[in-house]
Design an enzyme around this catalytic site. Sequence first.
Site, PDB file in Angstrom:
ATOM      1  N   LYS A  74      53.538  59.449  60.579  1.00  0.00           N
ATOM      2  CA  LYS A  74      52.155  60.239  60.101  1.00  0.00           C
ATOM      3  C   LYS A  74      52.550  61.479  59.047  1.00  0.00           C
ATOM      4  O   LYS A  74      53.301  62.326  58.864  1.00  0.00           O
ATOM      5  CB  LYS A  74      51.789  60.723  60.927  1.00  0.00           C
ATOM      6  N   SER A 149      43.218  58.701  64.766  1.00  0.00           N
ATOM      7  CA  SER A 149      43.805  59.325  63.360  1.00  0.00           C
ATOM      8  C   SER A 149      45.091  58.565  62.812  1.00  0.00           C
ATOM      9  O   SER A 149      45.022  58.650  62.040  1.00  0.00           O
ATOM     10  CB  SER A 149      44.131  60.572  63.436  1.00  0.00           C
ATOM     11  N   SER A 173      44.534  60.355  69.306  1.00  0.00           N
ATOM     12  CA  SER A 173      44.946  59.960  68.119  1.00  0.00           C
ATOM     13  C   SER A 173      46.330  58.460  68.323  1.00  0.00           C
ATOM     14  O   SER A 173      46.425  58.187  67.017  1.00  0.00           O
ATOM     15  CB  SER A 173      44.944  60.751  67.208  1.00  0.00           C
TER      16      SER A 173
END
Length: 472
Positions: A74, A149, A173
């Site tokens: 990420k 996310s 997330s």
Amino acid sequence: MQTIQELQAQLANGSTTAEKLAQASLEKIESTKNLNAYISVLNDRALERAKESDKRRAEGKSLGALDGIPVAVKDNMCLTGTRTTAASKILDNFVAPYTATALEKLEAAGAIIVGKTNMDEFAMGSSNETSYYGPVKNPLDESRVPGGSSGGSAVAVASGTVPCALGSDTGGSIRQPAACTGVVGLKPTYGRVSRYGLLAYASSLDQIGPFGATVRDCATLLGAICGIDPHDNTTSTRPTEDFTAKLGTGVKGKVIGVPKEYFGEGLDAECKAAIENMLKKMEAEGATIKEVSLPHISYAVSSYYIIATAEASSNLSRYDGVRYGYRSAEARKLFDLYAKSRSEGFGKEVQRRILLGSYVLSAGFYDAYYVQAQKVRRLITDDFTEAFKTCDVIASPTMPGLPLKCGMNESDPMAVYLSDIYTVSLNLAGLPGVSVPCGMAGGLPVGLQWIGKPFQEADLLAVAEATEKLAK
């Protein structure tokens, strides 16, 4: 999707090389660019490290199960010499001067980082539509969001560009996008994995964790990145362990707690049916199903958004247009430098959360909101402690329904916030949780969330793997 184990077997028997795997991964990323899962693709770096892996293997010095395996991470985790943007305009050109501990450990195990994945800006969102670089698309149904996310990391695995990836989880997330895309996503116990080098959203809630095609892949990845870190004093002093050790032990003799508050109003009927069907299969395998209660869970979302936004308003104050990141070209005075750089550099959702956090921390409202939210956090933690006195693991939906339709972040932000209703409580209590596909509803996968006792990831993953086998 090929698993880590399958790829390692191919590397071991010589039918492929780390360089070929890296090249195939990079080609797959290029062919799935329409999904917008990546912000940065590290072609040269990945191929160079893959060649190093092949050299080690030829010399009989392989570093283990992850050596030569392509991995995506990420884009809120620092990696020396690469852009780390947190999907925000304010960090569009920021190049990390150091590497996050989790990524250091990953590369020390021989993993090949092929790219940095797209995400909700500063991890603020549940749909992956708040990114400065545009939304990530769900490969199972492009009219629906992939969850957030960490949607980019979930899609990177679901689309087959990599067998595994790292995300971060502040309120769901990792688990929520795993459920949306039909992969496995694990949020470890708070403190299990170092947060050093993770761009902070809410420091008391954030935790790095793995995505994988299988539970075993997640267990393998967690084993590589966990452990105490002198750079992060919130990491646990517990020694690292083999999280694959209990896989295959099944659920016979396990007591599964089912919170009555999680299976009432608000849960989609088809999703509920898929989860209840899996629990019946578990019972047939020798597990005991027991109803438990989490009486304060209805306050979890409210408590979470007060605490998370309060911490975010403090953490994001460092992005001021002075030290690094975006600086407004229009600023002529010091106040304008701060105000314009931040208003131009942050997106709407981030601005909304900073304002809310500043409000609940203000002198007139601190006791009424922030202090009360922290008291509720303790009550929720106590609820889980009490429930675990009578059960080994707790089962819940990962999401209240199917992945949301694209565009709801603008038209109905409250619905997006409430999509985390089953996940935020684990971050408040610091507990481990894993989302595993357990069935289908409306042609899309349904995620079953397993909640474990603190630092009992090995037991939790054993139950998750049993779910995986029964779902086939």
